[in-house]
Design an enzyme around this catalytic site. Structure first.
Site, PDB file in Angstrom:
ATOM      1  N   TYR A 110       0.641  -1.206  -0.012  1.00  0.00           N
ATOM      2  CA  TYR A 110       0.182  -0.112  -0.052  1.00  0.00           C
ATOM      3  C   TYR A 110       0.934   1.398  -0.046  1.00  0.00           C
ATOM      4  O   TYR A 110       0.655   2.237  -0.549  1.00  0.00           O
ATOM      5  CB  TYR A 110      -0.834  -0.107   1.153  1.00  0.00           C
ATOM      6  CG  TYR A 110      -2.000   0.859   0.992  1.00  0.00           C
ATOM      7  CD1 TYR A 110      -3.063   0.620   0.096  1.00  0.00           C
ATOM      8  CD2 TYR A 110      -2.474   1.883   1.830  1.00  0.00           C
ATOM      9  CE1 TYR A 110      -4.170   1.271  -0.028  1.00  0.00           C
ATOM     10  CE2 TYR A 110      -3.553   2.715   1.766  1.00  0.00           C
ATOM     11  CZ  TYR A 110      -4.351   2.481   0.737  1.00  0.00           C
ATOM     12  OH  TYR A 110      -5.250   3.187   0.574  1.00  0.00           O
ATOM     13  N   LYS A 140      -3.199   8.602   2.541  1.00  0.00           N
ATOM     14  CA  LYS A 140      -4.320   8.499   3.620  1.00  0.00           C
ATOM     15  C   LYS A 140      -4.100   8.913   4.926  1.00  0.00           C
ATOM     16  O   LYS A 140      -5.309   9.615   5.512  1.00  0.00           O
ATOM     17  CB  LYS A 140      -4.873   6.914   3.705  1.00  0.00           C
ATOM     18  CG  LYS A 140      -5.516   6.318   2.093  1.00  0.00           C
ATOM     19  CD  LYS A 140      -6.570   6.959   1.685  1.00  0.00           C
ATOM     20  CE  LYS A 140      -7.065   6.286   0.565  1.00  0.00           C
ATOM     21  NZ  LYS A 140      -8.177   7.022  -0.166  1.00  0.00           N
TER      22      LYS A 140
END
Ligand code: NAP
Length: 260
Positions: free
Chosen positions: A156, A163
């Site tokens: 990720y 995020k």
């Protein structure tokens, strides 16, 4: 339908196709009686989003690349002609270079980092600044995040950093916009098979791993994210701001071995 959004105008940014989380949100908004405006990014997506918009009976489908201030300004100008106010905004947008989602995090390039943060985090600030002058009755801004913001999720990488920044933006925006009765929240969705998610190497392994140990022993249905977005956009969510709501079959609470 219980008409939770009757009389509200909602702008949903981030539909690429019918697998998009934004599509599930827009479908739930329409079911609840919202007047819907959609955006697409560039000519490549126009036809698909126009078809989906027609199916959802969207009032208008407009072009908007959130990294381009002139396109945000044009979006606001169009919205002013359409509706006296905007009540709900959904930001369901993220992007990172595929390379940065497969090589070691240490190898993230300066350009890749800047791009991911610009599209996936800063754009929320730009969207909020552009749209809040139209939110004269107050309202709700909702964005989409993922657990990779606070935990290390394999591959990720830079999107986790984006995020984390996005979630911080939500808190700062919620604090500043609260006096205008504008609430700002994140939905932290469990992994869902979408076009963006397919860009993450070994994503199917993540899906299988989550379904095996999440308390509900399954993955997240995009419709569940849609229903939570309805709650946040509706008066039912009137006391909720600056929050991260997990819609992930409970996965975020478990540690290794919890499934027994
Ligand atoms: P998706 O269908 O690929 O949606 C991502 C959207 O972002 C696409 O419509 C894409 O448009 C748009 N976008 C990218 N750059 C843009 C730009 N510069 N301007 C305007 N739009 C832009 O994937 P998704 O999974 O539904 O993603 C929606 C949100 O949910 C993202 O924030 C994602 O991080 C988040 N999320 C996803 C999951 C998951 O497992 N799928 C889990 C938690 C959170 P184009 O296709 O035209 O580039």
């Amino acid at each position: 339908m219980s008409n939770l959004l009757a009389g509200k105008t909602a702008l949903v940014l981030g539909i690429a196709n019918k697998w998009s989380i934004a599509y599930a949100i827009a479908s739930a908004f329409v079911r609840e009686g919202a007047t819907l405006v959609l955006t697409y990014q560039g000519e490549r997506q126009r036809e698909t989003v126009e078809e989906l918009g027609a199916e959802l009976k969207a009032t208008k489908i407009l072009n908007c690349d959130v990294t381009k201030q002139e396109e945000l300004d044009a979006l606001v100008a169009e919205l002013k002609n359409l509706s006296p106010t905007v009540d709900a905004v959904v930001h369901s947008i993220a992007f990172a270079n595929r390379d940065d989602l497969s090589r070691p995090f240490l190898a993230t390039s300066r350009e890749g980092y800047t791009l991911a943060l610009d599209v996936s985090s800063y754009s929320l600030v730009a969207v909020a600044r552009a749209l809040t002058p139209l939110m004269t009755n107050g309202g709700s801004i909702t964005t989409l995040t993922y657990l990779g913001s606070t935990r290390v999720v394999q591959n990720y990488n830079v999107m986790g950093v984006a995020k984390a920044a996005l979630e911080a933006c939500v808190r700062y925006l919620a604090n500043e916009l609260g006096p205008q009765k504008i609430r700002v929240n994140c939905i932290s969705a469990g992994p869902i098979k979408t076009t963006s998610a397919r860009g993450i190497r070994d994503f199917s392994k993540v899906l299988d791993g989550v379904a095996a140990i999440a308390p509900l022993r399954r993955n997240t249905d995009p419709a569940e994210v849609g229903d939570t977005a309805v709650f946040l956009a509706s008066d039912m969510g009137r006391g909720v701001t600056g929050n991260i709501l997990f819609v992930d079959a409970g996965f975020q609470i478990v540690a290794l071995g919890a499934a027994g």
